[in-house]
Scaffold this active site. Structure first.
Site, short mmCIF file in Angstrom:
data_model
loop_
_atom_site.label_atom_id
_atom_site.label_comp_id
_atom_site.label_asym_id
_atom_site.label_seq_id
_atom_site.Cartn_x
_atom_site.Cartn_y
_atom_site.Cartn_z
N GLU A 82 -4.09 2.88 3.44
CA GLU A 82 -3.58 4.00 2.65
C GLU A 82 -4.76 4.63 1.92
O GLU A 82 -5.36 3.97 1.06
CB GLU A 82 -2.55 3.50 1.63
CG GLU A 82 -1.27 2.97 2.24
CD GLU A 82 -0.29 2.51 1.16
OE1 GLU A 82 0.85 3.02 1.14
OE2 GLU A 82 -0.65 1.64 0.34
N ASP A 87 -3.53 -2.07 2.03
CA ASP A 87 -2.65 -1.45 1.04
C ASP A 87 -3.51 -0.76 -0.03
O ASP A 87 -4.51 -1.33 -0.49
CB ASP A 87 -1.80 -2.55 0.41
CG ASP A 87 -0.73 -2.02 -0.52
OD1 ASP A 87 0.18 -1.34 -0.04
OD2 ASP A 87 -0.83 -2.29 -1.74
#
Ligand code: CA
Length: 656
Positions: A374, A345
């Site tokens: 990400e 993340d």
């Protein structure tokens, strides 16, 4: 007055510099034994707290309430370590630590390295990990997902543990639990498979589960009525208690998660863990920050916590002891739980060096591991951009892919503008962004990078560096995005746009990624960010599979074709640049290209793919040769050397 203020600011900033310098000069501990080392004869506890002048261990009989049965002073070791060995069998006891810093005893903290805990992760637990292994665990192995098990071969299915089973239509007994997702042969009201059996039937390779480490937002004593995605970590090395049948006994959640993983593996599915090392749920009072104030986090020049996560803080992967924590944590999950991949993340918060150390370390243990993240942050970070694992630095990451927001929004329109449309929803000005995704965001002679929506240059070193997708848990799910941005389209038209979007994703180079239920047009009732919006919005309605069976069959066929044909899973940028050839002079709204399958060992020696992003049928002349239909949508048809593409449709042809 101004001068006085300036002088005060000068003094304050001097103090900050001194504080930051002293933090980086803290002694570093390189041992791998932080936390608990358990044997039936003795338990040794070890924490790193270099600024403490004393530390103590508190032992408890229960996970909540009551007073400590004993508080034991810990010994000071080298390099900031405090330790104590209790020469007894402490199995099933619960424990916390306290440190004395600046002549003040801290509140109780949970061992950041703890591997078990009680309800809500408020006390760690001494357990014998061997007792958490389900029957047959020693023989559990990760199934092959292709001949070579390369990252580009992954077809990833992103799922929330609770969403899978909580809806009445799931036919699953253990609703909302790890064990619920482990149930096999479950069916919806029409008798079609649900849950794990459905996912197996769809044919994906990896199930990516939203966070299942111990998180903060769900009260584990009230988990029947509380919901959260779980992007608020507390105990990184412990499974979440609300997904277990008994959060008080630390062994139960571990064993039930292992049962799930063993069931996935024995059914040909691998597991990817969504990890959130970029921030902690608590800031000043987090376990890390109480033990070593300010060390584990990045700070702004004014001394406040910087917040690239937009969740109150950001961790500092560049600091030796947090880098060590991250590496040891992922290694632990692979070794103890047989995890097959990680999704990081807000990976753009972490530094490139740490991410590459993670990749190198994990690949030595499990060469087939799948890693992606990400390549962005939520807000700005003080760590210089050139040091961070951002999308634009993706080529510097070794075997870690980034999500393609260029492709995602090229297909369906910007996630930040509800009215915006993409190629699959008729905005054909996004063609170049889609083509950029097709070549896995690499260097290709036919891409006009100036016309790509976000990135104006290639950023991957090869297709293993990219995850192509149309939707995920964040923002509107695809079905809702299409409905909200194209209100005048009929349900039938939107269905074809949805199928076209997935045809693009699943034929593009780079790994593929689907959000759970989107294969049968799952809706979240237009809720854009459903992280705490409960089961009514989030629970997967498995009866949609029956209602939208044609879309499901189409997407399932795409998955099968992708997995059967290496032409869609090339492994180098050079292969893609050489063997993918876009056609020119096409009617408006068409992307068409050929793949030289023979060059990459495919028995479909040549492949012709076309997508019609417009709503108007278009007739194309096929390249010379004999073509057979591999898959087509929306009633498109071949007539001699011509192919008529219906509006919002895709076709795959092949020749020998
Ligand atoms: Ca929890």
């Amino acid at each position: 007055m101004k001068n006085i203020i300036a002088f005060v600011i000068f003094i304050v900033s001097l103090n900050i510099v001194t504080a930051q310098e002293s933090i980086t000069s803290y002694p570093v501990y390189s041992g791998k034994d932080l936390g608990l080392t358990y044997t039936p004869k003795a338990a040794t506890f070890k924490i790193w707290a270099p600024t403490a002048t004393a530390a103590k261990l508190n032992l408890y009989k229960s996970d909540l309430g009551g007073t400590a049965t004993r508080s034991i002073a810990m010994n000071q070791g080298d390099n900031g370590i405090w330790y104590i060995t209790v020469p007894e069998n402490l199995k099933n006891s619960y424990y916390t630590f306290q440190v004395n810093i600046g002549n003040t005893w801290s509140e109780e903290v949970v061992d950041p390295y703890a591997k078990a805990c009680g309800t809500n992760g408020l006390r760690a637990q001494v357990i014998d990990l061997k007792e958490t292994n389900p029957i047959g665990w020693a023989g559990d192995t990760s199934p092959n997902f292709s001949v070579s098990n390369k990252q580009t071969d992954a077809v990833i299915y992103e799922l929330h543990v609770r969403d899978a089973s909580i809806h009445a239509s799931s036919g699953i007994k253990n609703k909302g639990k790890f064990l619920g997702l482990a149930e096999l042969g479950t069916k919806n009201s029409a008798g079609q498979t649900t849950g794990l059996s459905h996912i197996k039937e769809l044919g994906v390779t990896h199930i990516h589960l939203l966070p299942f480490y111990d998180y903060n937002s769900v009260d584990e004593t009230k988990s029947a009525v509380q919901y959260n995605w779980g992007y608020d970590p507390v105990n990184y090395n412990i499974p979440e208690g609300s997904y277990s049948t008994n959060p008080a006994d630390g062994k139960v959640r571990i064993k039930e998660l292992k049962e799930l993983i063993k069931t996935m593996h024995s059914n040909g599915l691998r597991i990817v863990m969504d990890v959130v090392y970029n921030h902690t749920a608590l800031t000043k009072n987090s376990n890390f920050n109480i033990l070593v104030p300010d060390y584990y986090y990045r700070k702004r020049a004014d001394g406040s916590f910087s917040d690239a996560s937009s969740c109150g803080n950001e961790t500092a992967s560049e600091k030796a002891m947090f880098q060590k924590f991250m590496i040891e944590s992922v290694v632990y999950w692979v070794n103890e739980y047989h995890i097959d991949g990680f999704r990081f993340d807000l990976m753009g918060i972490h530094d490139i060096q740490t991410m590459n150390m993670i990749s190198d370390t994990l690949r030595k243990i499990k060469p087939s591991i799948v890693l992606y993240g990400e390549g962005w942050t939520s807000s700005s970070s003080p760590l210089p951009e050139d040091k961070r694992a951002l999308k634009k630095n993706a080529a510097q990451l070794n075997g870690i892919a980034v999500f393609s927001d260029d492709m995602r929004d090229g297909i369906k329109g910007s996630v930040f503008n509800i009215d915006d449309r993409g190629f699959a929803t008729g905005n054909i000005s996004n063609s170049e962004s889609v083509k950029f995704g097709i070549v896995a965001a690499g260097k290709h002679p036919q891409i006009n990078y100036s016309k790509v929506n976000y990135s104006k240059e290639p950023y991957t070193a090869g297709p293993a560096g990219l995850i192509n997708y149309a939707d995920c848990h964040d923002n509107n799910i695809l079905w809702d995005k299409i409905a909200l941005s194209f209100k005048s389209a009929s349900a039938a038209e939107r269905t074809k746009m949805h199928e076209l979007a997935y045809a693009i994703v699943l034929t593009a180079q780079g790994a593929s990624f689907l959000h759970a239920g989107t294969e049968f047009l799952r809706s979240k009732n237009g809720v854009e960010n459903s992280f705490d919006k409960g089961d009514i919005v989030n629970g997967i309605d498995w009866d949609l599979k029956t209602k939208n069976i044609a879309s499901y069959q189409f997407i399932k066929s795409l998955v099968q074709i992708r997995r059967a044909h290496p032409a869609f899973r090339m492994q180098t940028a050079q292969q893609i640049a050489t063997n993918i050839n876009f056609e020119n002079n096409l009617p408006t709204g068409i992307i068409a290209y050929t793949i030289n399958g023979a060059a990459v060992g495919d028995n479909w020696k040549k492949i012709w793919i076309a997508y019609n992003g417009s709503q108007t049928p278009q007739t194309l002349t096929l390249p010379k040769g004999t073509w057979k239909v591999g898959l087509s949508s929306n009633g498109s048809s071949k007539m001699g050397n011509n192919f008529t593409l219906a509006g919002s449709s895709a076709v795959i042809l092949y020749g020998q």
